[in-house]
Design a protein around this motif. Structure first.
Motif, mmCIF file in Angstrom:
data_model
loop_
_atom_site.group_PDB
_atom_site.id
_atom_site.type_symbol
_atom_site.label_atom_id
_atom_site.label_comp_id
_atom_site.label_asym_id
_atom_site.label_seq_id
_atom_site.Cartn_x
_atom_site.Cartn_y
_atom_site.Cartn_z
ATOM 1 N N SER A 139 29.886 40.507 30.949
ATOM 2 C CA SER A 139 30.956 41.590 30.304
ATOM 3 C C SER A 139 32.347 41.083 30.123
ATOM 4 O O SER A 139 32.796 40.145 31.173
ATOM 5 N N ASP A 140 33.265 41.572 29.396
ATOM 6 C CA ASP A 140 34.637 41.492 29.324
ATOM 7 C C ASP A 140 35.253 41.880 30.704
ATOM 8 O O ASP A 140 36.421 41.664 30.982
ATOM 9 N N ALA A 141 34.354 42.681 31.402
ATOM 10 C CA ALA A 141 35.026 43.350 32.618
ATOM 11 C C ALA A 141 35.485 42.062 33.648
ATOM 12 O O ALA A 141 36.136 42.243 34.778
ATOM 13 N N HIS A 142 35.084 40.963 33.306
ATOM 14 C CA HIS A 142 35.321 39.743 34.016
ATOM 15 C C HIS A 142 36.610 39.356 34.057
ATOM 16 O O HIS A 142 37.084 38.563 34.869
ATOM 17 N N VAL A 143 37.573 39.627 32.883
ATOM 18 C CA VAL A 143 38.633 39.112 32.766
ATOM 19 C C VAL A 143 39.742 39.203 33.661
ATOM 20 O O VAL A 143 40.408 38.345 34.201
ATOM 21 N N ALA A 144 39.687 40.474 34.390
ATOM 22 C CA ALA A 144 40.605 40.888 35.352
ATOM 23 C C ALA A 144 40.174 40.622 36.811
ATOM 24 O O ALA A 144 40.817 40.582 37.957
ATOM 25 N N ALA A 145 38.690 39.949 36.685
ATOM 26 C CA ALA A 145 38.250 39.513 38.098
ATOM 27 C C ALA A 145 38.546 38.291 38.618
ATOM 28 O O ALA A 145 39.169 37.529 38.022
ATOM 29 N N ARG A 146 38.448 38.203 40.016
ATOM 30 C CA ARG A 146 38.538 36.838 40.641
ATOM 31 C C ARG A 146 37.415 36.958 41.919
ATOM 32 O O ARG A 146 37.126 37.783 42.343
#
Length: 280
Positions: A139-146
C-alpha cells in the motif's frame, strides 16, 4: 491460466475474492485461504458462480499464528505438486495493540511475518513448477513509515495506522530482498498498491481510522477495480520476467526511499528469519 494453480490469502472478500473470480474465469485452479469457515465457503460459492467450470478449493488458516501458517503450507503441499501464483493478499489493521500466540504484534504478524513464512515454505514448490509468480499486496501507506528495529513489536508506541504503514513498508522490502534471492530462477516477486479500495477493510477498528474509512468511501474504487493490478501481475505475459518492482494501476511505481533501501531489506530479512524460525 489453464492448468495453473493460484493460492490466495485473504480471499473471503474484497480484493482477494475479486482476484480469485478473475483468475478462475481465465481457467486457473484457485485455492482460497480464509480463517472463518462460513465466509470461506461463501467465497467458494461466489467464485463458482462467477466461473462455473473452474476448479475452486479452500484451505483454512489463521495468519496471526505461525503454527497455522506452517499447517497451511503443509496442507497445500499435500494436495498440490505445483504452485504458479502465490498472492499474499491478507491484511489487517487494528487500533489497539494485540499480541499473538507467538508474542508478535498482530498487525505485523498478519501483514508481514505470515507471508514471509508462507512464501519461504512454498518456494521449493514454485521453483519446481517452472515460471511462477509471487505477489505481495502492499500500500502507499508505506510512504510515511519507517522501521524501528528497537521497537518492531510496537511495545513503546502504538498507533494503528502507523503500524499498518510499517507493515506495508515491510512488504515492499521483503519483495525486494526476495527478488534478489530469486535471480537465476523462473520465479518472480512483485509488490502491488491496489489503490484506495471500498471494501470491509478497516471497519473492525473503532478509532480515528474507522471514521476516515467511512468518510473516504465515496472516493474509493470498487474491489473489482482494486484487484486489476493483482490479476495483471498474476497472468499477463508482459510481466513474466519482471521482478522486484512495486506496481500501481498495472505499471511500475517508485516506492519511498526507505522501501528501496537494500541494507534495510536485508536486515528485515534476517530478523524475520529469526522471529519466524523459517529455517527450522
Amino acid at each position: 491460466m489453464d492448468g495453473k494453480v493460484c493460492l490466495i490469502t485473504g480471499a473471503t472478500g474484497g480484493i482477494g475474492l475479486e482476484t480469485a473470480k478473475a483468475l478462475a474465469r481465465m481457467g486457473a485452479t484457485v485455492v482460497l485461504v480464509g480463517r472463518d469457515p462460513g465466509r470461506t465457503e461463501a467465497a467458494v460459492t461466489a467464485v463458482k458462480e462467477a466461473a462455473p467450470d473452474a476448479h475452486v478449493d479452500r484451505l483454512r488458516a489463521d495468519l496471526t499464528s505461525l503454527k497455522s501458517v506452517r499447517e497451511l503450507a503443509q496442507a497445500f503441499r499435500s494436495r498440490y505438486s505445483r504452485l504458479d501464483v502465490l498472492l499474499n493478499n491478507a491484511g489487517l489493521i487494528i487500533d489497539r495493540r494485540q499480541v499473538t500466540e507467538d508474542g508478535l504484534e498482530a498487525t505485523m504478524a498478519t501483514n508481514h511475518f505470515a507471508p514471509f513464512l508462507l512464501t519461504n515454505l512454498l518456494l521449493d514448490v514454485m521453483k519446481a513448477t517452472g515460471p511462477a509468480r509471487i505477489i505481495n499486496v502492499s500500500s502507499d501507506a508505506h510512504v510515511a513509515a519507517r522501521l524501528d528495529f528497537d521497537d518492531l513489536q510496537s511495545e513503546k508506541r502504538y498507533i494503528g495506522f502507523q503500524v499498518y504503514g510499517t507493515s506495508k513498508l515491510a512488504n515492499i522490502l521483503f519483495t525486494r530482498a526476495l527478488a534478489k534471492r530469486l535471480q537465476g530462477t523462473q520465479v518472480t516477486a512483485n509488490a502491488v498498491h491496489p489503490g484506495m479500495v471500498r471494501t470491509g477493510f478497516g471497519h473492525n477498528t473503532v478509532g480515528f481510522f474507522r471514521h476516515i474509512v467511512k468518510l473516504g468511501a465515496a472516493f474509493m474504487i470498487s474491489a473489482e477495480k482494486g484487484a486489476r493490478t493483482s490479476v495483471y501481475l498474476a497472468s499477463s505475459p508482459e510481466v513474466e520476467a519482471v521482478s522486484g518492482q512495486y506496481f500501481y494501476k498495472c505499471r511500475p511505481k517508485k516506492p519511498s526511499s526507505a522501501a528501496r533501501n537494500d541494507a534495510l531489506a536485508e536486515r528485515l530479512w534476517q530478523v524475520s528469519e529469526q522471529l519466524t524460525g523459517v529455517k527450522g
